[in-house]
Design an enzyme around this catalytic site. Structure first.
Site, PDB file in Angstrom:
ATOM      1  N   LYS A 141      18.226 -16.527  23.179  1.00  0.00           N
ATOM      2  CA  LYS A 141      18.811 -15.262  22.725  1.00  0.00           C
ATOM      3  C   LYS A 141      19.857 -14.860  23.756  1.00  0.00           C
ATOM      4  O   LYS A 141      19.752 -15.217  24.936  1.00  0.00           O
ATOM      5  CB  LYS A 141      17.735 -14.172  22.682  1.00  0.00           C
ATOM      6  CG  LYS A 141      16.561 -14.487  21.763  1.00  0.00           C
ATOM      7  CD  LYS A 141      16.809 -14.002  20.358  1.00  0.00           C
ATOM      8  CE  LYS A 141      15.606 -14.216  19.475  1.00  0.00           C
ATOM      9  NZ  LYS A 141      15.951 -14.381  18.060  1.00  0.00           N
ATOM     10  N   ARG A 201       0.797  -1.218   0.000  1.00  0.00           N
ATOM     11  CA  ARG A 201       0.000   0.000   0.000  1.00  0.00           C
ATOM     12  C   ARG A 201       0.837   1.279   0.000  1.00  0.00           C
ATOM     13  O   ARG A 201       0.322   2.363  -0.190  1.00  0.00           O
ATOM     14  CB  ARG A 201      -0.986  -0.003   1.158  1.00  0.00           C
ATOM     15  CG  ARG A 201      -0.396  -0.067   2.509  1.00  0.00           C
ATOM     16  CD  ARG A 201      -1.438   0.355   3.511  1.00  0.00           C
ATOM     17  NE  ARG A 201      -0.721   1.016   4.572  1.00  0.00           N
ATOM     18  CZ  ARG A 201      -0.812   0.698   5.844  1.00  0.00           C
ATOM     19  NH1 ARG A 201      -1.654  -0.212   6.228  1.00  0.00           N
ATOM     20  NH2 ARG A 201      -0.096   1.322   6.740  1.00  0.00           N
ATOM     21  N   LYS A 239       6.215 -18.153   8.425  1.00  0.00           N
ATOM     22  CA  LYS A 239       5.806 -18.396   9.791  1.00  0.00           C
ATOM     23  C   LYS A 239       5.564 -17.060  10.496  1.00  0.00           C
ATOM     24  O   LYS A 239       6.116 -16.060  10.030  1.00  0.00           O
ATOM     25  CB  LYS A 239       6.851 -19.233  10.522  1.00  0.00           C
ATOM     26  CG  LYS A 239       8.079 -18.426  10.955  1.00  0.00           C
ATOM     27  CD  LYS A 239       8.987 -19.251  11.799  1.00  0.00           C
ATOM     28  CE  LYS A 239       9.177 -18.712  13.168  1.00  0.00           C
ATOM     29  NZ  LYS A 239      10.008 -17.550  13.355  1.00  0.00           N
ATOM     30  N   HIS A 267      11.799 -24.390  13.889  1.00  0.00           N
ATOM     31  CA  HIS A 267      13.151 -24.803  13.491  1.00  0.00           C
ATOM     32  C   HIS A 267      13.662 -26.000  14.300  1.00  0.00           C
ATOM     33  O   HIS A 267      14.179 -26.965  13.745  1.00  0.00           O
ATOM     34  CB  HIS A 267      14.142 -23.644  13.652  1.00  0.00           C
ATOM     35  CG  HIS A 267      13.671 -22.351  13.054  1.00  0.00           C
ATOM     36  ND1 HIS A 267      12.901 -22.302  11.919  1.00  0.00           N
ATOM     37  CD2 HIS A 267      13.868 -21.061  13.424  1.00  0.00           C
ATOM     38  CE1 HIS A 267      12.649 -21.025  11.623  1.00  0.00           C
ATOM     39  NE2 HIS A 267      13.211 -20.259  12.521  1.00  0.00           N
ATOM     40  N   HIS A 269      12.341 -21.463   7.154  1.00  0.00           N
ATOM     41  CA  HIS A 269      13.555 -21.216   6.369  1.00  0.00           C
ATOM     42  C   HIS A 269      14.707 -22.138   6.772  1.00  0.00           C
ATOM     43  O   HIS A 269      15.635 -22.349   6.007  1.00  0.00           O
ATOM     44  CB  HIS A 269      13.971 -19.738   6.440  1.00  0.00           C
ATOM     45  CG  HIS A 269      14.674 -19.352   7.695  1.00  0.00           C
ATOM     46  ND1 HIS A 269      14.007 -19.049   8.857  1.00  0.00           N
ATOM     47  CD2 HIS A 269      15.999 -19.235   7.996  1.00  0.00           C
ATOM     48  CE1 HIS A 269      14.894 -18.754   9.792  1.00  0.00           C
ATOM     49  NE2 HIS A 269      16.104 -18.858   9.309  1.00  0.00           N
ATOM     50  N   ASP A 311       8.702 -19.032  18.799  1.00  0.00           N
ATOM     51  CA  ASP A 311       9.529 -18.423  17.759  1.00  0.00           C
ATOM     52  C   ASP A 311      10.488 -19.431  17.123  1.00  0.00           C
ATOM     53  O   ASP A 311      10.707 -19.402  15.921  1.00  0.00           O
ATOM     54  CB  ASP A 311      10.328 -17.262  18.389  1.00  0.00           C
ATOM     55  CG  ASP A 311      11.119 -16.480  17.352  1.00  0.00           C
ATOM     56  OD1 ASP A 311      10.559 -16.220  16.266  1.00  0.00           O
ATOM     57  OD2 ASP A 311      12.281 -16.126  17.618  1.00  0.00           O
ATOM     58  N   GLU A 314      21.844 -17.959  19.895  1.00  0.00           N
ATOM     59  CA  GLU A 314      22.056 -16.682  19.211  1.00  0.00           C
ATOM     60  C   GLU A 314      22.614 -15.661  20.182  1.00  0.00           C
ATOM     61  O   GLU A 314      22.159 -15.586  21.331  1.00  0.00           O
ATOM     62  CB  GLU A 314      20.734 -16.145  18.681  1.00  0.00           C
ATOM     63  CG  GLU A 314      20.113 -17.009  17.624  1.00  0.00           C
ATOM     64  CD  GLU A 314      18.798 -16.441  17.152  1.00  0.00           C
ATOM     65  OE1 GLU A 314      18.764 -15.872  16.060  1.00  0.00           O
ATOM     66  OE2 GLU A 314      17.805 -16.542  17.897  1.00  0.00           O
TER      67      GLU A 314
HETATM   68  C1  BG6 Z   1      13.581 -16.840  12.970  1.00  0.00           C
HETATM   69  C2  BG6 Z   1      13.246 -16.334  14.347  1.00  0.00           C
HETATM   70  O1  BG6 Z   1      12.574 -17.685  12.514  1.00  0.00           O
HETATM   71  O2  BG6 Z   1      14.801 -17.545  13.019  1.00  0.00           O
HETATM   72  C3  BG6 Z   1      14.367 -15.463  14.864  1.00  0.00           C
HETATM   73  O3  BG6 Z   1      12.048 -15.584  14.294  1.00  0.00           O
HETATM   74  C4  BG6 Z   1      15.682 -16.191  14.800  1.00  0.00           C
HETATM   75  O4  BG6 Z   1      14.092 -15.033  16.201  1.00  0.00           O
HETATM   76  C5  BG6 Z   1      15.902 -16.759  13.414  1.00  0.00           C
HETATM   77  O5  BG6 Z   1      16.688 -15.271  15.102  1.00  0.00           O
HETATM   78  C6  BG6 Z   1      17.127 -17.643  13.343  1.00  0.00           C
HETATM   79  O6  BG6 Z   1      17.386 -17.959  12.006  1.00  0.00           O
HETATM   80  P1  BG6 Z   1      18.858 -17.938  11.423  1.00  0.00           P
HETATM   81  O7  BG6 Z   1      18.726 -18.357  10.008  1.00  0.00           O
HETATM   82  O8  BG6 Z   1      19.345 -16.536  11.581  1.00  0.00           O
HETATM   83  O9  BG6 Z   1      19.622 -18.902  12.274  1.00  0.00           O
END
Ligand code: BG6
Length: 523
Positions: free
Chosen positions: A362, A65, A174, A266, A204, A261, A242
């Protein structure tokens, strides 16, 4: 010399030799002015264009938009590409030819007239394949998935039953809902307007090379599968850690937390690939059937099998980090978890009795995703009898990222006149073996969606079974506030109770290390 021994005479099997090149199509990015488009989708499509991997021709239409002219949108994307492209410098000639396939269509996502305009933009071409083959990528907030798919269908822009051989597909990011009930509801809305085989739900992680390689590692080799079971494996640890905090995603994270999340998608996906049975074929449905079967065999975890945590102030690599509760858009009394550790049991013939420890967080000390399969101790004779706990057990470590690779750890004699035994390592590094070329997950996933290959996408029942697991854990937490031992300082490996979780079973976390310093002296 034997033929096979010549390193440059490797037998390479190309599985997709008979793959028919995908037909020309139009990719519509709905929500084309957001971060995902700029950071991931356009860089991935640009790389595919450079590699001549996109169908010829392919058109990309941004639908959003925001008031953009075609030039201002292209310029914005180019600036983002300079920042996010995985190859640098950006190839200006390749960009110019790629940019000539970009179009912009402005419109409110809730306005039927906008969809009429979109239809007009899509069908203004004399190439019937470009006009009829349509991939809609929903890069929009989850609350809009249902309404937008409904609009696309009702206005006829998305065709549930396009006339063969033409195809229409929808790619969704997602999160798919925030619990089982909402995921079911979303799936019900989506499948009212689409066929399940037109829906490509992205996780992903499944597009990462190393995650795809789990199936090859297990099923393209004969030496690992016989040791991949409770007969030999003591436990498995899967870590996705992370350094980053929640950054500017505090608003989203307050609703999600680490469980929704990362664990729901994952981590459970990686677990499924590591533990599933061999599928009957490499077809998408066979692979997904096996993953679902595995996920359904996960026993409901009890309260003592789950740990949550939240980061407080601390430091990573010498840089101070604020507490989660002081991050932007985060409630100062928030009880949202930024860390989760689980002890999962799989009730099937292969894995009964083998704990799978999963953890994510995190603000942990390093960025790493790793699967560690730890094998049982040798019988208590000879070296084990002499060394006791000082004889390490063998392990196979799949380093998913970064420094992608696979290590086998086994014990060996330290050279010298005294008798010393310690772990040594055999290591396969992607970089050393294949060079530093690692395509982004989105490149593979976009291409597969264009190609109609759903193997790396989530099926409806898969998403729902993962939510069922996560819902059970959330119910156990209830509304109870975090306790003192559930906090951890940024830069540490999680709250103390995560160590207790394993200690009760005579195990301990084997913290991943940067590969170069992962020396056997410090196993
Ligand atoms: C995402 C989460 O799906 O995956 C994030 O929402 C996370 O919080 C991320 O940081 C991690 O993916 P990657 O590819 O950076 O390891």
């Amino acid at each position: 010399m034997d033929q096979l021994e010549q390193p440059d005479d490797l037998i390479v099997c190309k599985l997709d030799d008979d793959r028919v090149p995908p037909s020309p199509c139009t990719v519509v990015i709905v929500g084309a002015t957001g971060e995902l488009t700029a950071r991931k989708l356009i860089p991935a499509l640009y790389q595919l264009h450079r590699a001549n991997a996109l169908p010829q021709p392919t058109r990309i239409i941004g639908f959003a938009r925001k008031d953009h002219t075609l030039d201002s949108w292209r310029n914005e994307l180019f600036d983002a590409l300079l920042q996010h492209s995985r190859t640098k410098p950006v190839d200006r000639t390749a960009w110019d030819s790629f940019a000539s396939s970009l179009y912009y269509c402005r419109g409110e996502l809730s306005d039927p007239n906008a969809y009429a305009k979109l239809e007009q933009t899509i069908s203004t071409t004399s190439d019937q394949q470009l006009a009829e083959n349509r991939l809609f990528y929903l890069a929009i907030p989850p609350s809009q998935f249902g309404p937008v798919v409904e609009m696309l269908h009702q206005t006829g822009v998305f065709r549930r039953d396009p006339s063969p051989p033409f195809w229409n597909r929808i790619v969704i990011e997602k999160p798919f809902g925030h619990d089982l009930a909402s995921a079911r509801q979303l799936n019900a809305i989506l499948t009212r307007h689409t066929h399940e085989n037109q829906l490509f739900r992205i996780d992903h992680y499944l597009g990462k090379e190393t995650v795809q390689n789990i199936l090859m590692f297990r099923f393209a080799n004969s030496i690992f599968e016989p040791i991949w079971s409770r007969q030999t494996v003591d436990y498995v640890q899967i870590t996705l850690s992370e350094q980053a905090g929640v950054g500017n995603r505090g608003g989203y994270y307050e609703e999600a937390g680490a469980l929704r999340d990362v664990v729901q998608n994952h981590l459970l996906q990686v677990l499924a690939l590591v533990a599933m049975e061999p599928p009957v074929s490499l077809e998408a449905e066979s692979v997904r059937d096996e993953k679902v079967k595995l996920l359904k065999s996960i026993r409901t975890p009890g309260p003592r099998d789950i740990v949550r945590g939240q980061y407080t102030e601390g430091a990573i690599d010498g840089r101070p980090c604020p507490a989660y509760r002081t991050e932007p858009k985060v409630n100062p009394n928030s009880n949202v978890e930024t860390y989760v550790a689980l002890r999962l049991q799989i009730d099937n013939w292969r894995w009964a009795g083998v704990p799978f420890y999963l953890r994510t967080g995190k603000r942990l000390p390093i960025n790493v995703s790793e699967v560690r399969v730890q094998f049982r101790q040798t019988p208590n004779v000879l070296f084990a009898a002499r060394c006791g706990e000082n004889l390490d057990t063998n392990a196979i470590i799949l380093r998913l990222q970064p420094q992608e690779g696979i290590s086998l750890r086994f014990n060996g004699k330290v050279p010298g006149t005294s008798m010393q035994v310690r772990p040594v390592r055999m290591h396969f590094s992607y970089d050393a073996e294949f060079g530093a070329y690692t395509p982004e997950a989105y490149e593979r996933l976009l291409l597969d969606a264009i190609d109609g290959d759903a193997t790396l996408f989530l099926r409806r029942d898969e998403v729902e079974v993962c939510w069922a697991i996560v819902d059970r854990i959330r119910t156990l937490w209830g509304d109870s506030p975090l306790q003192q031992n559930e906090f951890y300082a940024a830069g540490t490996w999680g709250p103390p109770c995560a160590n207790e979780l394993l200690k009760r079973h005579n195990h301990s976390w084997r913290d991943p290390r940067p590969v170069c310093s992962d020396t056997p002296a410090n196993p």
